[in-house]
Motif scaffolding. Structure first.
Motif, PDB file in Angstrom:
ATOM      1  N   LYS A  46       0.833  -1.199   0.000  1.00 42.95           N
ATOM      2  CA  LYS A  46       0.000   0.000   0.000  1.00 42.95           C
ATOM      3  C   LYS A  46       0.871   1.253   0.000  1.00 42.95           C
ATOM      4  N   LEU A  47       1.935   1.253   0.792  1.00 40.86           N
ATOM      5  CA  LEU A  47       2.848   2.398   0.805  1.00 40.86           C
ATOM      6  C   LEU A  47       3.438   2.647  -0.569  1.00 40.86           C
ATOM      7  N   SER A  48       3.871   1.597  -1.238  1.00 40.10           N
ATOM      8  CA  SER A  48       4.485   1.729  -2.559  1.00 40.10           C
ATOM      9  C   SER A  48       3.506   2.331  -3.551  1.00 40.10           C
ATOM     10  N   THR A  49       2.258   1.893  -3.492  1.00 37.50           N
ATOM     11  CA  THR A  49       1.237   2.427  -4.403  1.00 37.50           C
ATOM     12  C   THR A  49       0.989   3.908  -4.151  1.00 37.50           C
ATOM     13  N   VAL A  50       0.866   4.272  -2.869  1.00 36.77           N
ATOM     14  CA  VAL A  50       0.622   5.677  -2.513  1.00 36.77           C
ATOM     15  C   VAL A  50       1.787   6.563  -2.956  1.00 36.77           C
ATOM     16  N   PRO A  72      -5.128   3.736  11.639  1.00 34.11           N
ATOM     17  CA  PRO A  72      -4.060   2.728  11.714  1.00 34.11           C
ATOM     18  C   PRO A  72      -4.454   1.363  11.171  1.00 34.11           C
ATOM     19  N   GLU A  73      -5.695   0.936  11.431  1.00 37.35           N
ATOM     20  CA  GLU A  73      -6.115  -0.397  10.982  1.00 37.35           C
ATOM     21  C   GLU A  73      -6.090  -0.549   9.465  1.00 37.35           C
ATOM     22  N   ASN A  74      -6.179   0.574   8.749  1.00 40.98           N
ATOM     23  CA  ASN A  74      -6.161   0.505   7.283  1.00 40.98           C
ATOM     24  C   ASN A  74      -4.761   0.368   6.704  1.00 40.98           C
ATOM     25  N   TRP A  75      -3.728   0.490   7.534  1.00 39.22           N
ATOM     26  CA  TRP A  75      -2.356   0.438   7.046  1.00 39.22           C
ATOM     27  C   TRP A  75      -1.628  -0.840   7.480  1.00 39.22           C
ATOM     28  N   LEU A  76      -2.353  -1.758   8.091  1.00 35.24           N
ATOM     29  CA  LEU A  76      -1.744  -3.004   8.533  1.00 35.24           C
ATOM     30  C   LEU A  76      -1.452  -3.929   7.349  1.00 35.24           C
ATOM     31  N   ASP A  77      -0.393  -4.701   7.479  1.00 38.52           N
ATOM     32  CA  ASP A  77      -0.126  -5.772   6.532  1.00 38.52           C
ATOM     33  C   ASP A  77      -1.106  -6.899   6.850  1.00 38.52           C
TER      34      ASP A  77
END
Length: 399
Positions: free
Chosen positions: A89-93, A193-198
């Motif tokens: 998700k980080l890479s996409t953002v 925070p819950e939306n950024w969990l692996d």
């Protein structure tokens, strides 16, 4: 005296008019303005994603603090006690931000920042946007921006997925009162925070046996099957006339590709897993899953929790086969080595979930919370026919 009063009235009116004019100027949106920062092609032309080490999101309610490892392959979430964050998700953002083009430029006075949700967290209580701060090594600032409100649009540019808008205001503090408009709402850039969990998790396959030890002994049960090709499980401790109702317990799919909604730190285990059912699942691949599942009711709503520990017995060598041909041996050895590596990787991955307490959906664990009486069906013995009633004797003939 009258002249002084008249002058004071005139002076007051002039001051009032000046204040109103200034407020109107501060609150105005001048879409045609070209003063100040020149418009550019990209929003963050100097952003280098590989330099990123900290990714912080904050709004008026919550925050997200992600630390990226030097290998750029791992990330942790501070608000969840260092649980892994989603690198994908980080890479996409970051890719979206790096390539984000500017649609238009506006000059927005500070008086209108609140109206357009362009104020930074901590700057009052009204009109707070979402602040994104990106830092490099040694906390070197890479970029900071405030994601403001969505721009209401009509016609062909509307996007029903984002509330009828596909544009958003963005304020970059170093650009002063210049506000950028981008054709992207960044709806997934939320300080949750819950939306950024692996969300990678266990995957239980080829189940051999399930043993559930419930808080009440009478509710406990065990099911198993003789081999992985057997479609049906049987009740291990069945009493006379009892059998497993497979329509109530689809045992082969228990914890197959489960998901979770949130995660809790290990020190919450005693509280969240109070009165939990203890489950042991063994597979034909040699894996053992020791699971605890619990339902907790609070404030009129139910929450479901799960913890897991994983172990496995993995053969180190393939058993020799008598009179095996060399070509067959080579092929079988390669297949064995590939399967062994796959099992070792799966074990290493799933052992990382040990100790954490996961908040899951009811659907994920409802089968493991069932009582024995809910999965057993009773065989009804065939009814015994009633003995035949003899027909009444015919009356004797008259003499």
């Amino acid at each position: 005296m009258k002249k002084i009063i008249t002058l004071l009235i005139i002076l007051g009116a002039l001051i009032g008019a000046a204040v109103v004019y200034q407020e109107q100027q501060n609150a105005s949106l001048n879409t045609a303005a070209t003063r100040g920062i020149r418009i550019r092609e990209r929003l963050l032309p100097n952003l280098e994603p590989t330099a990123l080490r900290k990714f912080n999101l904050k709004d008026d309610k919550a925050s997200v603090s992600i630390t990226i490892g030097d290998d750029l392959k791992t990330a942790t979430l501070a608000e969840r006690s260092g649980y892994p964050a989603s690198i994908d998700k980080l890479s996409t953002v970051l890719a979206d931000l790096r390539e984000q083009k500017i649609s238009s430029k506006q000059v927005v006075g500070k008086g209108a920042w609140a109206k357009n949700k362009l104020k930074a967290p901590g700057d009052g209580t009204e009109g707070i946007g979402t602040q994104l701060e990106m830092l490099g090594s040694a906390d070197k600032p890479l970029a900071t921006l405030i994601l403001g409100g969505n721009i209401e649009t009509t016609g062909g540019n509307s996007n029903p997925m984002t509330g009828g808008s596909n544009q958003r205001f963005v304020r970059i503090p170093e650009d002063g009162e210049t506000i950028w408009v981008v054709n992207n709402t960044y709806f997934d850039l939320e300080a949750k925070p819950e939306n950024w969990l692996d969300k990678a998790f266990i995957d239980v396959q080829k189940i051999k046996e399930i043993t559930v030890t419930a808080p009440k002994a009478d509710d406990s049960w065990k099911v198993n099957r003789p081999d992985e090709n057997a479609p049906d499980f049987v009740l291990a401790d069945a009493k006379s006339g009892e059998s497993l109702d497979s329509t109530k317990l689809p045992a082969s799919s228990v914890l197959s590709a489960p998901t979770f909604n949130d995660v809790n730190a290990k020190d919450k285990a005693a509280e969240l897993l109070k009165d939990a059912s203890k489950v042991k699942i063994t597979t034909f691949d040699g894996f053992t899953y020791d699971v605890q599942v619990a339902k907790q009711s609070k404030d009129g709503s139910d929450k479901y929790y799960l913890s897991v520990n994983v172990a496995a017995e993995i053969a180190k060598e393939r058993a020799p086969v008598k009179d095996e041909k060399p070509e067959d041996k080579k092929k079988k050895d390669e297949e064995f080595a590939a399967a062994k590596k796959s099992k070792e990787e799966k074990l290493a991955k799933e052992q990382k979930f040990a100790g954490w307490v996961y908040e899951v959906s009811e659907y994920t664990i409802n089968n493991l919370l069932k009582k024995r009486s809910e999965i057993v069906k009773l065989e009804v013995p065939p009814a015994t026919p009633a003995p035949a009633t003899p027909a009444p004797a015919a009356p004797a003939a008259a003499p």
